[in-house]
Motif scaffolding. Structure first.
Motif, PDB file in Angstrom:
ATOM      1  N   LEU A  80       9.295  -0.780   3.690  1.00  0.00           N
ATOM      2  CA  LEU A  80       8.629  -1.801   2.884  1.00  0.00           C
ATOM      3  C   LEU A  80       7.202  -1.532   2.824  1.00  0.00           C
ATOM      4  CD1 LEU A  80      10.942  -4.770   2.677  1.00  0.00           C
ATOM      5  CD2 LEU A  80      10.582  -2.940   0.786  1.00  0.00           C
ATOM      6  N   LEU A  81       6.567  -1.710   4.167  1.00  0.00           N
ATOM      7  CA  LEU A  81       5.142  -1.454   4.326  1.00  0.00           C
ATOM      8  C   LEU A  81       4.653  -0.142   4.008  1.00  0.00           C
ATOM      9  CD1 LEU A  81       2.706  -2.864   5.333  1.00  0.00           C
ATOM     10  CD2 LEU A  81       3.180  -2.027   7.737  1.00  0.00           C
ATOM     11  N   ALA A  82       5.444   1.051   4.220  1.00  0.00           N
ATOM     12  CA  ALA A  82       4.947   2.299   3.663  1.00  0.00           C
ATOM     13  C   ALA A  82       5.236   2.342   2.313  1.00  0.00           C
ATOM     14  CB  ALA A  82       6.147   3.166   4.581  1.00  0.00           C
ATOM     15  N   ALA A  83       6.128   1.951   1.753  1.00  0.00           N
ATOM     16  CA  ALA A  83       6.096   1.904   0.210  1.00  0.00           C
ATOM     17  C   ALA A  83       4.998   1.343  -0.516  1.00  0.00           C
ATOM     18  CB  ALA A  83       7.377   1.580  -0.425  1.00  0.00           C
ATOM     19  N   ALA A  84       4.384   0.038   0.055  1.00  0.00           N
ATOM     20  CA  ALA A  84       3.371  -0.507  -0.509  1.00  0.00           C
ATOM     21  C   ALA A  84       1.954   0.244  -0.278  1.00  0.00           C
ATOM     22  CB  ALA A  84       3.291  -2.194   0.163  1.00  0.00           C
ATOM     23  N   ILE A  85       2.100   0.723   0.779  1.00  0.00           N
ATOM     24  CA  ILE A  85       0.787   1.472   1.309  1.00  0.00           C
ATOM     25  C   ILE A  85       0.903   2.685   0.327  1.00  0.00           C
ATOM     26  CG2 ILE A  85      -0.727   2.603   2.993  1.00  0.00           C
ATOM     27  CD1 ILE A  85       0.555   0.564   5.014  1.00  0.00           C
ATOM     28  N   ALA A  86       1.797   3.621   0.410  1.00  0.00           N
ATOM     29  CA  ALA A  86       1.680   4.885  -0.121  1.00  0.00           C
ATOM     30  C   ALA A  86       1.489   4.695  -1.865  1.00  0.00           C
ATOM     31  CB  ALA A  86       3.021   5.446  -0.109  1.00  0.00           C
ATOM     32  N   THR A  87       1.891   3.483  -2.543  1.00  0.00           N
ATOM     33  CA  THR A  87       1.798   3.124  -3.682  1.00  0.00           C
ATOM     34  C   THR A  87       0.240   2.786  -4.191  1.00  0.00           C
ATOM     35  OG1 THR A  87       4.059   2.565  -4.032  1.00  0.00           O
ATOM     36  CG2 THR A  87       2.531   2.075  -5.721  1.00  0.00           C
ATOM     37  N   GLY A  88      -0.045   2.144  -3.128  1.00  0.00           N
ATOM     38  CA  GLY A  88      -1.486   1.615  -3.341  1.00  0.00           C
ATOM     39  C   GLY A  88      -2.869   2.484  -3.237  1.00  0.00           C
TER      40      GLY A  88
END
Length: 226
Positions: A80-88
């Protein structure tokens, strides 16, 4: 006094002080007294009925499932943290044009990617807040109300995260393949970094969706077992 007269014998008894009955003769055998058996039996029964165990054997399975729930929550936080960082951080600008005329690809230009970023951040924050409650369930596996609250919360977050990942998947597929009927060209041939980051965010979000499904199934099974 003549020898023919019969001698008168007076019996003498040894009487203990404070007692009214005389003691028995020295030659009389004393009857052995049997030891009381009731206290020993009661002590043995008490020792058997009092278990010297910290936890009941029936709670071991529930405790193992609660500990697995705790580990799955930790495992879901990373994707989840990786998905948020990659999207942002997926914004990309083509460098082949001048400063006044450039092509940019930003995640906030697509509502689906913005939805994915918000859903991933909310789900990651929820996992952090739910860790103390999950640890309490490990210590007290007989708690059913707390398990039910975690089950309801996990189901809500799962629905939110699934809808966000599905919406972002549609945009990523459109960016890779385009749409000839709508005359939309694929942009991943130019914006390689943007497509790689958004695709990775979608994969990480679906991985967290799978973990949340396992959490829901595990919680439902534990509640049914109780």
């Amino acid at each position: 006094m003549s020898t023919s007269e019969a001698a008168t014998v007076l019996p003498v008894y040894d009487v203990a002080p404070g007692q009214g009955e005389p003691s028995k003769a020295p030659g009389a055998a004393a009857a052995p007294s049997a030891p009381p058996a009731a206290p020993a039996a009661a002590t043995k029964t008490t020792a058997r009925s009092f278990p010297m165990r910290l936890f009941h054997r029936s709670d071991r399975g529930s405790r193992c499932m609660a500990f697995l729930d705790f580990l799955l929550r930790i495992a879901a936080f990373g994707p989840l943290l990786a998905a948020a960082i990659a999207t942002g951080t997926s914004d990309e600008t083509l460098s082949v044009f001048t400063e006044f005329y450039q092509f940019r690809a930003r995640f906030d230009d697509f509502p689906a990617f913005l939805f994915l970023l918000v859903a991933s951040a909310v789900a990651a924050g929820y996992l952090v807040l739910s860790l103390p409650f999950s640890a309490f369930v490990v210590l007290r596996p007989q708690t059913t109300i707390l398990r039910f609250l975690l089950l309801v919360s996990d189901t809500i977050v799962l629905a939110l995260l699934t809808s966000a990942a599905a919406a972002a998947t549609a945009i990523v597929a459109l960016a890779h393949n385009g749409n000839e009927r709508a005359n939309w060209v694929p942009i991943c041939m130019q914006f390689h970094g943007f497509c790689q980051r958004t695709s990775g965010a979608v994969v990480a979000s679906f991985l967290s969706v799978v973990i949340f499904v396992l959490l829901v199934v595990l919680a439902a099974f534990a509640i049914r077992k109780r």
